[in-house]
Design an enzyme around this catalytic site. Structure first.
Site: not given
Length: 383
Positions: A132, A134, A160, A182, A246, A340
């Site tokens: 579970a 996305s 986290t 739900s 968030e 770079q």
């Protein structure tokens, strides 16, 4: 829109930048190399009140709000603090402590917020599962009511602060057989409750000083009084309500890191001599710096606007989704151009630009992937 904050809050932001430059920047490289979270550093932050920026003053916090807290994390990132430490700090405040303040009852707030604001306890939120991600509403961790307790069983992944947390907001399926958002409920689970543990700490490519791990709930006993919010509203209430916070505040330290990066590039380009002159004098290098600066200014305005909208109780799901859909690419462009500009040295771990390149891939994945956020934004644009 007015992006000004109070003089008192500006003083907090300024003190955080000075602290980060003095205490956090010198540790950045070693924390990344070892993949360690510095508890002594965390305790210092707690003593100075930094771990409770979002909490109300009655709980020992600073009540800094969305804009002030975004600026504070930006300041720490701009000073060169390790991005992993900053992620753990932000997650503690935003997806754990803030959820308890927004959804907790008086007893829950009095029990948990002072310890979290002081940094005595570290917070986390456990939503994602092995299957579970996305599709967050497909959680299967179960919560079965048994007398005056809920019994939690299941596994959470990519959490986290999971390996170091003392308290965690857990989203579990409390209605057997329910589907989607739900039938889910949020619970406050703390270290005094039997039946849960962090099974392993993940060895990550970037943000290595932020402990991320798997949490296992094996007949974990949670008192009914630790239900957070309403039963059945874990996803629709608690989880969904914090998305804008968030996707705004947790991006603050990324923005600050981009500012640190460009300053390092300008300094390096002025001192690096090739073909008899500093590379900063070449138009190609100047254009790279200008492109980096344009991304920084654009992202800053987007984040400040979102934070201002949150503080003024304005809906901003479309705005946060649009920003999140492009933010990761902006950050990776910043990191790529920095390497770079540094050339071969940019690939060496003794230079911080290498670390940012690894750290920032998360921004296209965590907190909702760039692709999912494009889908969310599209719903608003095509309705």
């Amino acid at each position: 829109m007015d992006f000004r904050i109070s003089e008192e809050h500006l003083a907090v932001v300024d003190s955080i930048e000075k602290f980060a430059r003095k205490e956090m920047l010198p540790l950045a490289q070693v924390l990344d190399e070892k993949g360690e979270f510095s508890m002594p550093l965390w305790r210092k932050m707690g003593e100075l009140g930094y771990t409770g920026l979002l909490a109300g003053e009655k709980y020992g916090g600073s009540n800094l709000g969305a804009l002030g807290t975004t600026m504070a994390l930006e300041a720490a990132g701009r000073a060169g603090a390790d991005q992993g430490t900053l992620l753990s700090w932000a997650a503690h405040m935003v997806i754990s402590m803030l959820n308890i303040e927004h959804w907790g009852n008086d007893e829950q707030k009095q029990k948990y917020l002072p310890k979290m604001a002081s940094g005595e306890w570290i917070g986390a939120m456990a939503l994602t599962e092995p299957n579970a991600g996305s599709d967050a509403s497909s959680v299967t961790t179960s919560a079965r009511l048994q007398g005056n307790k809920y019994i939690l069983n299941g596994t959470k992944m990519f959490i986290t602060n999971g390996p170091i947390c003392d308290v965690v907001v857990v989203i579990a399926r409390s209605e057997a057989g329910s589907k989607g958002a739900s039938g889910t409920t949020a619970f406050i689970v703390d270290k005094t409750m039997p039946g849960w543990h962090s099974s392993k700490k993940l060895d990550k490519m970037g943000l290595r000083a932020s402990p991320t791990g798997e949490l296992v709930f094996d007949n974990c006993e949670v008192p009914v009084e630790n239900v957070l919010g309403e039963v059945g509203m874990g996803m629709k209430g608690v989880a969904f309500s914090g998305v804008n916070w968030e996707r705004t505040i947790l991006a603050g330290h990324f923005l600050g890191g981009m500012e640190f990066n460009i300053n390092e590039c300008i300094k390096y380009a002025k001192g690096r001599v090739q073909f008899g002159r500093p590379i900063a004098s070449f138009q190609t290098m100047q254009h790279k710096i200008v492109d980096m600066a344009a991304d920084i200014e654009a992202l800053k305005l987007l984040l400040y606007r979102q934070a201002w909208m949150i503080d003024n109780n304005m809906p901003c799901i479309k705005e946060t989704a649009l920003t999140k859909s492009i933010m990761g690419a902006m950050m990776l462009r910043n990191a790529d151009e920095a390497i770079q500009i540094f050339g071969g040295y940019g690939l060496c771990k003794e230079y911080p630009v290498e670390r940012f390149y690894r750290d920032w891939k998360l921004a296209t994945i965590g907190g909702g992937t760039a692709e999912v956020n494009r889908d969310i934004a599209a719903r608003f644009l095509f309705k």
